[in-house]
Scaffold this motif. Sequence first.
Motif, mmCIF file in Angstrom:
data_model
loop_
_atom_site.group_PDB
_atom_site.id
_atom_site.type_symbol
_atom_site.label_atom_id
_atom_site.label_comp_id
_atom_site.label_asym_id
_atom_site.label_seq_id
_atom_site.Cartn_x
_atom_site.Cartn_y
_atom_site.Cartn_z
ATOM 1 N N ALA A 145 0.839 -1.197 0.000
ATOM 2 C CA ALA A 145 0.000 0.000 0.000
ATOM 3 C C ALA A 145 0.871 1.242 0.000
ATOM 4 O O ALA A 145 1.086 1.877 1.012
ATOM 5 C CB ALA A 145 -0.933 0.001 1.215
ATOM 6 N N ILE A 146 1.422 1.577 -1.163
ATOM 7 C CA ILE A 146 2.289 2.734 -1.280
ATOM 8 C C ILE A 146 1.446 3.940 -1.642
ATOM 9 O O ILE A 146 0.699 3.930 -2.621
ATOM 10 C CB ILE A 146 3.364 2.496 -2.359
ATOM 11 N N LEU B 237 -11.719 -0.687 -4.850
ATOM 12 C CA LEU B 237 -10.509 -0.889 -4.068
ATOM 13 C C LEU B 237 -10.071 0.463 -3.520
ATOM 14 O O LEU B 237 -10.141 1.473 -4.221
ATOM 15 C CB LEU B 237 -9.388 -1.459 -4.939
ATOM 16 N N VAL B 238 -9.621 0.464 -2.271
ATOM 17 C CA VAL B 238 -9.153 1.700 -1.651
ATOM 18 C C VAL B 238 -7.783 1.454 -1.042
ATOM 19 O O VAL B 238 -7.582 0.479 -0.316
ATOM 20 C CB VAL B 238 -10.128 2.197 -0.552
ATOM 21 N N SER B 239 -6.837 2.318 -1.361
ATOM 22 C CA SER B 239 -5.491 2.211 -0.806
ATOM 23 C C SER B 239 -5.302 3.274 0.258
ATOM 24 O O SER B 239 -5.569 4.455 0.026
ATOM 25 C CB SER B 239 -4.448 2.402 -1.907
ATOM 26 N N TRP C 226 -4.327 -2.114 1.554
ATOM 27 C CA TRP C 226 -5.381 -2.122 0.546
ATOM 28 C C TRP C 226 -6.656 -2.673 1.183
ATOM 29 O O TRP C 226 -6.607 -3.610 1.979
ATOM 30 C CB TRP C 226 -5.001 -3.017 -0.632
ATOM 31 N N TYR C 227 -7.787 -2.108 0.798
ATOM 32 C CA TYR C 227 -9.098 -2.570 1.270
ATOM 33 C C TYR C 227 -10.044 -2.729 0.087
ATOM 34 O O TYR C 227 -9.924 -2.030 -0.929
ATOM 35 C CB TYR C 227 -9.714 -1.559 2.247
ATOM 36 N N ARG D 184 -9.881 -6.191 4.460
ATOM 37 C CA ARG D 184 -8.452 -5.987 4.288
ATOM 38 C C ARG D 184 -7.927 -7.009 3.290
ATOM 39 O O ARG D 184 -8.110 -8.222 3.471
ATOM 40 C CB ARG D 184 -7.727 -6.136 5.623
ATOM 41 N N LEU D 185 -7.266 -6.556 2.256
ATOM 42 C CA LEU D 185 -6.871 -7.471 1.190
ATOM 43 C C LEU D 185 -5.772 -8.430 1.599
ATOM 44 O O LEU D 185 -5.642 -9.508 1.013
ATOM 45 C CB LEU D 185 -6.460 -6.692 -0.056
#
Length: 324
Positions: A93-94, A178-180, A185-186, A201-202
Motif C-alpha cells: 500500500a504505497i 478498491l481503496v489504498s 489495501w481494502y 483488508r486485502l
Amino acid sequence: MTDTPARLLNLLSLLQTPREWPGSELAERLHVSARTIRRDIDRLRDLGYPVEASKGAVGGYRLVAGAAMPPLLLDDEEAVAIAVGLRAGAGHAIEGVEEASVRALAKLEQVLPSRLRHRVSTLQAATVPLLVRGDAASVDPRTLTAIAAAITGTERLRFGYRAGDGARTKRQVEPYRLVSTARRWYLVAYDLGREDWRTFRLDRVGDPYPTGARFTPRELPTGDAAEFLSGSMSRAHPQVELDVSFAAPAEFVAARLPASLGVPEPTGPDSCRLRASAADSLEWLALRLALVDCEFTVRQPARLIEHISELGGRLTRAAGAGDE
C-alpha cells in the motif's frame, strides 16, 4: 506491405522510439511509397496520435506529447518491465499508487502472452522486497488484479477471509471499489451473505475468483468508497486524539510521519507540535513516533502515554539483559 492495419501498427511502433524518422527511411522500412507513409501518418493523427512533421528537404516525423493519452505499443521487454514494476508497487500500500495502477496491471496481464506472464512471475519470485513488519501489509498482486477485474466487469466474487481474531469464513460479494490507504489495501463490497456493505483488508483475502454472475452495482449508503472505509474504520477503531511535541523542525518530522497523521505545526526553529485524530492501534502509533528519530513528548492520550512508558521499560530491560 499491403495490410493497412498491420502497417499502421508497425509504423506506430517505429514512431514510439524517441527519435525523428525521415519519411524516406520509414517508407524503406515498411516497403511502401513516401505517399503511403504520409497517408498513414494522417490516419494515426485521426486516431489521436500526435505525430509532428518537420519541414525541410528530407522531412521527418516523430511522436510527441498530446492533449490525451493514446494507446501505446510495447515490445516484450517493455511489457515485462512495466508488469514487474506495477506488481512491485501494487503489492504494497504505497501512497500515490492507488487503484489506477491496479487497473493498469489488470489490463496488461489480461493480454500478456503466457511466455511473458511466466517471465514476470519468475522475476517477481526472485525479488524480495524490504518491508518493515508491523508498518505495512503485503498483498499478492494476483489478488489485486483479480478483484480489480471483477469490479470493472461487475462480476460477483468468492473468497476466503480471515478476520482480526483469526476466524475464517467464506464470502460472496459484489465488489464495488478498491481503496489504498497509507499502509494497506481494502475492498469495499456488498456482502451477499450478510446482506450489507462491508470492508475487507486485502492481506486477509485468500483465493478470490469470479463466479461468472454479473450484477447491477448498488448505490453506496454514504459518500464515496474512501469515505465509507474511513467511517467503517472509525467504528471499528475509536479515534485517538493525538497531541505530541517534537524537539525537531516541523519539516524534519513531517518527512518521517505518515501523511495520514497530518502536518505538525512549528513552535520554534527546532521544535513542532502535532495535533491529529488517528484510528490506529496504540502499538502502531508508538512505533511511528519512535521512528521519527528525535526526542518527543506525548501530551495525550493517556493510554498512549502509558503504553509508551511500558514499552520503554521493556526495551530498557532488554538492553540491560546482555550485562547479566
